[in-house]
Design an enzyme around this catalytic site. Structure first.
Site, mmCIF file in Angstrom:
data_model
loop_
_atom_site.group_PDB
_atom_site.id
_atom_site.type_symbol
_atom_site.label_atom_id
_atom_site.label_comp_id
_atom_site.label_asym_id
_atom_site.label_seq_id
_atom_site.Cartn_x
_atom_site.Cartn_y
_atom_site.Cartn_z
ATOM 1 N N ALA A 189 -66.467 26.074 115.560
ATOM 2 C CA ALA A 189 -68.032 25.537 114.936
ATOM 3 C C ALA A 189 -67.951 23.624 113.989
ATOM 4 O O ALA A 189 -67.209 24.183 113.332
ATOM 5 C CB ALA A 189 -68.710 25.889 115.688
ATOM 6 N N SER A 222 -66.207 28.872 111.809
ATOM 7 C CA SER A 222 -66.645 27.930 111.246
ATOM 8 C C SER A 222 -65.349 26.509 110.694
ATOM 9 O O SER A 222 -65.248 26.080 110.038
ATOM 10 C CB SER A 222 -67.839 27.782 110.144
ATOM 11 O OG SER A 222 -66.928 28.169 108.741
ATOM 12 N N ASP A 223 -66.305 25.188 110.397
ATOM 13 C CA ASP A 223 -65.614 23.931 109.867
ATOM 14 C C ASP A 223 -65.807 24.101 108.446
ATOM 15 O O ASP A 223 -67.015 25.113 108.263
ATOM 16 C CB ASP A 223 -66.629 22.928 110.696
ATOM 17 C CG ASP A 223 -65.308 21.673 110.053
ATOM 18 O OD1 ASP A 223 -64.495 22.132 108.868
ATOM 19 O OD2 ASP A 223 -65.949 20.520 110.812
ATOM 20 N N TRP A 224 -65.378 23.432 107.965
ATOM 21 C CA TRP A 224 -65.646 24.071 106.011
ATOM 22 C C TRP A 224 -67.315 23.363 105.896
ATOM 23 O O TRP A 224 -67.526 22.440 106.011
ATOM 24 C CB TRP A 224 -64.400 23.165 105.270
ATOM 25 C CG TRP A 224 -63.323 24.916 105.145
ATOM 26 C CD1 TRP A 224 -62.866 24.789 104.250
ATOM 27 C CD2 TRP A 224 -62.077 24.901 106.480
ATOM 28 N NE1 TRP A 224 -61.419 25.234 103.765
ATOM 29 C CE2 TRP A 224 -61.324 25.646 105.550
ATOM 30 C CE3 TRP A 224 -62.620 25.262 107.529
ATOM 31 C CZ2 TRP A 224 -60.524 26.507 106.927
ATOM 32 C CZ3 TRP A 224 -61.838 25.745 108.145
ATOM 33 C CH2 TRP A 224 -60.556 26.924 107.628
#
Length: 789
Positions: A189, A222-224
């Site tokens: 995401a 999630s993206d970081w």
């Protein structure tokens, strides 16, 4: 078959939640009581970097995504997936964070070099093949970034405003194809909001569409640092927060106990994580790993071939392929410092990088090499100017040594993925220069600097002022000055890091480096020298392009013009030379005001560690540069259907709808482009005959009228009967044909391109009957128009 419900019952709520967040920057925690091992993730757009953001293991550097996609070949994409699986397994990596399947909406997007194309079908089909190659070896893929994440400006706060039809027909389609055709085991995401809701909380996209309509059984991470909430993200379909527990951990446990999140939701997230662990061999009896990679010579051949085959001949009056008996003046900064990879999370630590100067000189005797004009706004360490890279020492606040490092690139990451308990307060960097004279010296990274060369000392403060989220790592501030240094002299710099505060949580984190290189020369002198060299040779080859300043995570471009005085350099060389070839060392569109002044243009992308060998092979015809463009090249700044990447009051409105790239140009929503998607000449010449259509299946006979074997890519586009529907690529097929020979090519269009989203009915509907199929070499070269009944 694993009974995941039994494993779930063995854990209490805090134990479950602990497994749904990162343990370190790129790992997930093990849980011995259920037989779950550590899960290891790695960035992977152009190589499997491993568990360190910077300075990690030496790994293979592949050609970038647009260059690989330019082959228009599922076989190539599959091979790349297999190659990356080899690299991942050697490091015991379970999931490679790729491929990127966002689209090239605006050519200004800084991260387009990681994504395949502006076209959703081409992107989705290639991604599916890549995923198969990776996952057949037991290594998970991660389609990213879900969704409407086509630019970098204000990327952590921007709200992408996209109507439902555009979202479904265009931006979700590559994800849908790769999920349906290859079942990618994870999705990522994005940072941005979509229609006012964070991507990490998108119940509509994550739950209703992906997990509901598509029946997706994988995991959404999630993206970081992208996750912004506990309960909304958990209820919105996010399964895993990376890289650390905030804002989940205790917050999510509390949300469940307060009734804001049902524990069954947490169980579903964890079940998906366990399925992933099972698939990659980290649950129960853990998998074994190979000890070695293929032989170096096999990897060199593979990386050279993959890069050269995707290179694209944009124009050619017959000067290419080059005649080996002719003398060549090779000119340009990109010839001697070829850019082989983009910036940000795409960067890896390769064993070497071959320049065009090295590659061409190895194959042609009569090559003279002349440096070009400056191409950077932020100087970088010159590869061949320092005796042995940069020596780096990290200190704590008391002056004790924490760690000593060595960097071939001159840079190091601090504060993000450190593997020690102490906090770095000061960094010392030193290097030995090979040649004396005027030296451009300085530092990069946020902090207070002292730089020394001989008796000269400079002090300055560097602070992050722009560049968006995580600019400390991806676009750090820098400064340089020109000083005198003697050959063999040690130059050094010290930086005191900034203290971390609640207002500045990333203080003390960043990419830090020593800049040391020969001082820039006057552009007029450089251009005059290049013109003299060009006049003395049979053919001039000028290598121009972009750098990781323009093609990078976290920063978008402001123009498609080549940086510096590169356009002036090309024009001057073309005026002086008998014949001129331009090699464009860039992954994405650039403007070419000198296009009609030169004899050939070769688009070379970012060609990876074998870049110089690949460019030489393509120029000489040892490997045909048979690539076709994956993005339309506008003729001028602003002359694209979608242009601006700058949010207005936080919103980036996708007002062009589904008419991006070639679709918008064909509809007259932007001027005719310089080069269409699908354009590419290769080294053959082609006639098309006997085109026909049966149902939706197109056939055509192609004949290679050239004097060399060549690969042709037959493209089929649909022009729908509805005026409000754009022309779109519906299929393609390739054939390699000997000179004078013919081949019949059949293209089976993808039925998913015959749909439109009926917003009123909230469902898919078939396009109206009729329309036309276009058989083409890009929409600038349509060879047959076939009516559909």
């Amino acid at each position: 078959m694993t009974d995941y419900s039994v494993l779930l019952k063995a854990l209490d709520l805090p134990e479950k939640v602990a497994l749904l967040t990162g343990a370190t920057a790129f790992t997930l925690a093990p849980q011995e009581k259920i037989g779950l091992g550590e899960l290891r993730l790695s960035d992977g757009p152009t190589g499997v970097r491993g568990l360190k953001f910077s300075g990690g293991e030496v790994v293979a550097l592949l050609p970038n995504a647009t260059l690989l996609a330019a082959a228009w070949s599922t076989e190539t994409a599959y091979e790349v997936g297999r190659l990356l699986a080899d690299e991942a397994l050697r490091q015991r990596i379970h999931v490679v964070l790729g491929p990127t399947v966002n689209l090239h909406r605006s050519p200004l997007g800084g991260r387009l070099f990681e994504a395949y194309s502006e076209d959703p079908l081409l992107t989705g089909v290639l991604a599916a093949a890549y995923v198969r190659g990776l996952q057949e070896q037991g290594v998970g893929a991660s389609l990213k970034h879900l969704v409407a994440n086509e630019s970098e400006t204000d990327r952590n706060t921007v709200n992408s405003v996209v109507d439902e039809a555009t979202l479904r027909e265009l931006y979700l389609l590559p994800f849908e194809i790769a999920v349906a055709d290859s079942n990618a085991w994870t999705l990522m995401a994005a940072y941005n909001d979509v229609n006012g809701v964070p991507a990490t909380e998108q119940h509509h996209v994550n739950n209703e569409i992906v997990k509901g309509e598509w029946g997706y059984d994988g995991l959404i991470m999630s993206d970081w640092f992208a996750t912004k909430s506990a309960a909304p993200a958990a209820n919105g379909g996010l399964d895993l927060v990376m890289p650390v527990s905030d804002p989940w951990g205790d917050n999510l446990v509390a949300a469940v106990r307060a009734g804001e999140v049902d524990e069954s939701v947490v169980d579903d997230h964890l079940r998906r994580l366990l399925v992933l662990a099972d698939r990659v061999g980290a649950l129960g009896e853990h998998r074994s790993y190979p000890d070695a990679l293929p032989a170096p010579e096999q990897r060199r051949e593979q990386l050279t071939r993959l890069a050269a085959a995707g290179m694209t001949v944009l124009t050619n009056d017959g000067v290419l392929p080059l005649d080996r008996t002719r003398t060549v003046a090779l000119i340009g900064r990109h010839a001697v410092e070829t850019i082989d990879m983009g910036g940000g999370s795409a960067q890896v630590n390769p064993p070497y990088q071959i320049s065009v100067a090295e590659g061409l000189s190895a194959l042609v005797g009569g090559v003279t090499v002349t440096d070009g004009v400056e191409v950077r706004n932020r100087p970088a360490t010159a590869r061949d100017f320092l005796a042995d890279g940069v020596r780096i020492t990290l200190y704590d606040a008391d002056g004790a040594v924490i760690e000593e490092r060595h960097s071939a690139t001159g840079t190091t990451m601090v504060g993000f993925d450190d593997e020690f308990d102490a906090t770095v307060a000061r960094i010392r960097l030193s290097a030995t220069v090979l040649t004396g004279g005027q030296v451009e010296l300085g530092g990069t990274g946020p902090g207070d600097w002292v730089v020394r060369a001989g008796d000269d000392t400079l002090t300055y403060a560097l602070r992050v002022e722009s560049g968006g989220f995580a600019a400390e790592m991806l676009a750090p501030p820098s400064r340089t000055d020109v000083l005198l240094a003697a050959a063999g002299e040690t130059v050094e710099a010290e930086v005191t890091l900034l203290p971390k505060t609640p207002e500045a949580p990333l203080s003390g984190v960043g990419m830090f480096g020593l800049i040391a290189r020969p001082a820039p020369r006057d552009a007029a002198d450089v251009i005059a020298e290049a013109a003299r060299a060009a006049a003395a040779a049979d053919v001039a080859v000028v290598v121009v392009g972009l750098t990781e300043e323009q093609e990078t995570e976290a920063v978008d471009k402001a123009t498609l013009r080549l940086p510096g005085a590169q356009d002036d350099l090309v024009s001057a060389v073309a005026a002086a030379a008998r014949r001129t070839v331009v090699v464009v060392n860039a992954a994405t569109p650039v403007l070419m005001p000198w296009r009609d002044e030169v004899d050939a243009i070769l688009w070379a992308g970012l060609p990876g560690q074998e870049g110089g060998h690949a460019v030489a092979a393509a120029l000489l015809g040892d490997i045909e540069p048979a690539g076709r463009l994956v993005t339309t090249f506008p003729a001028a700044d602003g002359a694209s259907p979608a242009w601006s990447v700058t949010p207005v009051d936080g919103d980036l409105r996708y007002t062009e709808g589904t008419f991006i790239g070639y679709r918008g140009h064909a509809a007259g929503r932007a001027p005719a482009p310089a080069f269409w998607l699908g354009h590419g000449l290769g080294y053959g010449a082609w006639t098309y005959a006997d085109a026909g259509v049966s149902g939706r299946t197109a056939t055509v006979t192609i004949t290679n009228t050239g004097d060399r074997a060549s690969r042709e890519v037959v493209q089929v586009y649909l022009r729908p009967a509805e005026a409000d529907q754009p022309v779109r690529l519906v299929g393609w097929a390739a054939a390699t044909v000997e000179p004078g020979a013919s081949a019949t090519v059949t293209v089976e269009p993808d039925p998913r391109l015959w749909r439109r989203w009926d917003t009123a009915a909230n469902r898919w509907a078939e396009l109206a009957a009729g329309g036309e199929l276009l058989i083409a070499r890009g929409l600038g070269d349509v060879r047959a128009t076939l009516p559909l009944s």
